[in-house]
Write a protein that holds these residues in place. Sequence first.
Motif, mmCIF file in Angstrom:
data_model
loop_
_atom_site.group_PDB
_atom_site.id
_atom_site.type_symbol
_atom_site.label_atom_id
_atom_site.label_comp_id
_atom_site.label_asym_id
_atom_site.label_seq_id
_atom_site.Cartn_x
_atom_site.Cartn_y
_atom_site.Cartn_z
ATOM 1 N N UNK A 27 0.849 -1.184 0.000
ATOM 2 C CA UNK A 27 0.000 0.000 0.000
ATOM 3 C C UNK A 27 0.891 1.242 0.000
ATOM 4 N N UNK A 28 0.713 2.187 -0.928
ATOM 5 C CA UNK A 28 1.595 3.368 -0.960
ATOM 6 C C UNK A 28 1.460 4.267 0.256
ATOM 7 N N UNK A 29 0.310 4.192 0.949
ATOM 8 C CA UNK A 29 0.090 5.074 2.098
ATOM 9 C C UNK A 29 0.458 4.407 3.418
ATOM 10 N N UNK A 30 0.073 3.118 3.597
ATOM 11 C CA UNK A 30 0.254 2.440 4.888
ATOM 12 C C UNK A 30 1.119 1.182 4.792
ATOM 13 N N UNK A 31 1.579 0.834 3.627
ATOM 14 C CA UNK A 31 2.447 -0.315 3.367
ATOM 15 C C UNK A 31 1.708 -1.642 3.482
ATOM 16 N N UNK A 34 -5.190 -0.779 5.325
ATOM 17 C CA UNK A 34 -5.879 -0.266 6.519
ATOM 18 C C UNK A 34 -6.401 -1.380 7.411
ATOM 19 N N UNK A 35 -6.894 -2.487 6.817
ATOM 20 C CA UNK A 35 -7.411 -3.578 7.641
ATOM 21 C C UNK A 35 -6.329 -4.203 8.505
ATOM 22 N N UNK A 36 -5.145 -4.418 7.925
ATOM 23 C CA UNK A 36 -4.042 -5.004 8.693
ATOM 24 C C UNK A 36 -3.525 -4.026 9.740
ATOM 25 N N UNK A 37 -3.581 -2.735 9.441
ATOM 26 C CA UNK A 37 -3.161 -1.736 10.425
ATOM 27 C C UNK A 37 -4.087 -1.766 11.641
#
Length: 387
Positions: A27-31, A34-37
């Motif tokens: 993901x370019x924003x969160x790598x 969002x679900x894994x974050x």
Amino acid sequence: MAELSLLADSAGSIPVASVIARKGKTDPALFIGSGKVNELQKVMEEQGAELAIFNHPLSPTQQRNLERHLGFHVMDRTGLILDIFSQRAQSHIGKTQVELAQVRYRMSRLVRAWSHLERQRGGIGVRGGPGETQMELDRRMLATKAKRLENELEKLQRQQRTQRRARNRKDVFSVSLVGYTNAGKSSLFNALTKAGAYAADQLFATLDTTSRKVHLVDVGSIVVSDTVGFIRELPHQLVEAFRATLDETIHADLILHVIDACSPVAREQKAEVEAVLREIGADDIPRIEVMNKIDQMPQTFHRGAVLERDSAGVPSQIFLSAKTGLGLDLLRSALAECSQMTDRIRFEHNRAKTQMAPDELLAPLPERPESSEFNPIPTRKYLSNDA
């Protein structure tokens, strides 16, 4: 992930949980998405964790977004290794190298945290253009510091080159120990030299290059150097900054590649070391593979120490245990044999330099006079019976 846990432990952290994400594209924003974050945030809150360490390099934007989303500090693999190096460096040159790598790393992590200073305005009729942001000030300050550290490192490298030239003038045989971190280089170095260098069962236990003389029977003294260990995905900043340390490897007469024989990923670790040696230009130096820690392998330990040779009869691989001392006599004999071979090569090379090449002897002179006209001393005439 097991290696990441060892790295975190070496840095002084206590790993409490491990989260693995399988993703075809980052993901370019969160790598990690969002679900894994959200899953990671829940795990950290349940375990009382204060730091999230990613086993991959993160971009500055990804790191900042993750910290905002998680509410905890985030560190990537490069930052973790730099933190370990900053704790372990002892010598002046080692500290300078680590500081330079940290400055270069921080220069890539600058964010627009001071954007309110971007436009500076004066009074009526004195409206200025875009002013200098705090980020630009920080970048220039770090660039100035990096330049100062580079100059200081160059000075230290010149001192090392002076010491190396002194050894070369004496034709001292030099051996460099390289290998994956925690392969047992420092233990083997202590067993050979009785130097008492720090050795521990942890990653990057020693960073600074240490050189000691070793006396070999029928050969004399040689110099053995213990260098920094390598690791998978070694940050490029560290490879560049640690040129001064790796110079000992580049100019060595022989490389002892120490391999953890009992490691389940020994083949992958060997490939990583070979890749770094190619990167620094040391892949053509003669080397011997030292398969260490055979005392932890019952089948190998039962066979005992073994010295293997290549098709030319040159020592190529040794199975030993630096901890128990098994096989050290074979290693010393192999070092003596390689030293004698190097001495013969040096002798032939020096003799070739002092002699004129056959092509030069047979090459015709461009303006060579005829034999009857040639008289090296024109003022004297030679008679037929004149000696």
